[in-house]
Design an enzyme around this catalytic site. Structure first.
Site, PDB file in Angstrom:
ATOM      1  N   GLU A   1     -13.220  36.800  50.945  1.00 37.79           N
ATOM      2  CA  GLU A   1     -13.836  36.437  52.235  1.00 37.79           C
ATOM      3  C   GLU A   1     -15.263  36.982  52.362  1.00 37.79           C
ATOM      4  O   GLU A   1     -15.539  38.155  52.048  1.00 37.79           O
ATOM      5  CB  GLU A   1     -12.990  36.985  53.406  1.00 37.79           C
TER       6      GLU A   1
ATOM      7  N   ASP B   1       0.566  37.710  57.056  1.00 41.07           N
ATOM      8  CA  ASP B   1      -0.285  38.897  56.963  1.00 41.07           C
ATOM      9  C   ASP B   1       0.481  40.145  57.367  1.00 41.07           C
ATOM     10  O   ASP B   1       1.212  40.152  58.355  1.00 41.07           O
ATOM     11  CB  ASP B   1      -1.470  38.759  57.934  1.00 41.07           C
TER      12      ASP B   1
ATOM     13  N   GLU C   1      -4.931  43.320  52.933  1.00 43.86           N
ATOM     14  CA  GLU C   1      -6.367  43.452  52.675  1.00 43.86           C
ATOM     15  C   GLU C   1      -6.503  44.536  51.616  1.00 43.86           C
ATOM     16  O   GLU C   1      -6.358  45.730  51.883  1.00 43.86           O
ATOM     17  CB  GLU C   1      -7.104  43.769  53.974  1.00 43.86           C
TER      18      GLU C   1
ATOM     19  N   LYS D   1       0.452  39.089  52.772  1.00 40.84           N
ATOM     20  CA  LYS D   1      -0.951  39.298  52.365  1.00 40.84           C
ATOM     21  C   LYS D   1      -1.389  40.661  52.877  1.00 40.84           C
ATOM     22  O   LYS D   1      -1.074  41.032  54.005  1.00 40.84           O
ATOM     23  CB  LYS D   1      -1.858  38.204  52.918  1.00 40.84           C
TER      24      LYS D   1
ATOM     25  N   ASP E   1      -3.272  37.417  60.586  1.00 40.12           N
ATOM     26  CA  ASP E   1      -3.366  38.325  61.735  1.00 40.12           C
ATOM     27  C   ASP E   1      -4.552  37.937  62.623  1.00 40.12           C
ATOM     28  O   ASP E   1      -4.724  38.471  63.721  1.00 40.12           O
ATOM     29  CB  ASP E   1      -3.425  39.803  61.304  1.00 40.12           C
ATOM     30  N   SER E   2      -5.324  36.942  62.202  1.00 37.87           N
ATOM     31  CA  SER E   2      -6.345  36.360  63.084  1.00 37.87           C
ATOM     32  C   SER E   2      -5.690  35.807  64.350  1.00 37.87           C
ATOM     33  O   SER E   2      -6.371  35.571  65.349  1.00 37.87           O
ATOM     34  CB  SER E   2      -7.125  35.252  62.357  1.00 37.87           C
TER      35      SER E   2
HETATM   36  O1  KIV Z   1      -6.016  36.402  59.290  1.00 38.18           O
HETATM   37  C1  KIV Z   1      -6.511  35.409  58.758  1.00 38.18           C
HETATM   38  O2  KIV Z   1      -6.565  34.319  59.322  1.00 38.18           O
HETATM   39  C2  KIV Z   1      -7.048  35.550  57.404  1.00 38.18           C
HETATM   40  C3  KIV Z   1      -7.769  34.383  56.810  1.00 38.18           C
HETATM   41  C4  KIV Z   1      -8.978  34.082  57.540  1.00 38.18           C
HETATM   42  C5  KIV Z   1      -7.993  34.537  55.366  1.00 38.18           C
HETATM   43  O3  KIV Z   1      -6.911  36.580  56.817  1.00 38.18           O
END
Ligand code: KIV
Length: 275
Positions: free
Chosen positions: A189, A90, A122, A120, A51-52
């Protein structure tokens, strides 16, 4: 762009990644687009549609504004060219923290509409039940503990975690609970080195570090950070390229050529047939 690769390569799965605990470190990077996924696929064991993407591609200030629809579009793009690496997507902020049934519906949608192999989340104490719920219903889950970017509005900033003892204990407990709930791997992280090693020793699935420790079972970085696409990167990023410099040199040369009428040249234009 070549998209002619044969489909004979076997894609890595969640059990393959889980089996790498304590072995050769697992190579992971983020991917958000089809051409980048194609480039990364030969080198990575796992690609994360993180989600970055909200910050890296869409210019958002943090990941809180990322939607399920954004994740689906980027997940589909990545899955069109990723052939070998496992692809994890994510779950964005607001799509899984409430009732497990809602998390399941959103996770199933992400997987059905993109073809990604796992989600994924959190993970913290509040989502452990959901991790268990999703896995029991056929959705492989990767956890994410320590600095949790989706909690930035509570934390006030992206800050390294685990400096105080009670915080260290809470993060270790999050990691253990996530692994015990069945996650196939856990991203760790932004935590102090010693804590990342402790987590790696304490859980029996791979830890994937980012700003954590070389002692983790694998590493992940945001691809655009390690390629040097931004003028600022966090302390934990090693730059393996200078794409920002490359792009700005190329664009300056192009602009100059256009202004001086050097582009297009004879090789770059079409001519009418004689007669
Ligand atoms: O969203 C993302 O890119 C991440 C990674 C940095 C682990 O969660």
């Amino acid at each position: 762009m070549s998209s002619q690769r044969q489909e004979t390569v076997r894609r890595l799965t969640a059990p393959d990644i889980a089996a790498r605990k304590g072995g050769v470190p697992i190579v992971c990077l983020t991917a958000y687009t089809a051409p980048m996924a194609e480039l990364l696929d030969d080198h990575c064991d796992l690609m994360l549609v993180g989600d970055s993407v909200g910050m890296v591609v869409h210019g958002l200030p943090n990941t809180v504004g990322v939607t399920l629809e954004m994740m689906i579009l980027h997940g589909q793009a990545v899955m069109r060219t990723a052939k070998k690496a496992m692809v994890v997507i994510d779950m964005p902020f607001g799509s899984y923290e409430g009732a497990p049934e809602i998390a399941y519906a959103n996770a199933a949608r992400l997987m059905k509409e993109t073809g990604a192999q796992a989600v994924k989340v959190e993970a913290g104490a509040t989502v452990v039940h959901t991790v268990d719920y999703l896995i029991k219903r056929g959705i492989p889950v990767m956890g994410h503990v320590g600095l949790r970017p989706q909690a930035v509005l509570v934390d006030g900033a992206f800050k390294a975690k685990g400096k105080a003892r009670d915080e260290r204990e809470a993060i270790l407990a999050d990691a253990k609970a996530t692994a015990e709930a069945g996650a196939f791997a856990v991203v760790v992280e932004g935590v102090a080195e010693g804590l990342a090693r402790e987590i790696t020793q304490a859980i029996d699935v791979p830890t994937i570090g980012i700003g954590a420790s070389a002692g983790c079972d694998g590493q992940i970085l945001v691809t655009d950070d390690m390629l040097g696409l931004f003028d600022w990167t966090p302390k934990f990023v090693r730059r393996y390229g200078d794409l920002r410099g490359e792009i700005s040199r190329a664009v300056a040369n192009y602009a100059d050529d256009v202004r001086q009428r050097r582009f297009p040249g004879p090789a770059e234009i079409y001519f009418a047939k004689a007669g």
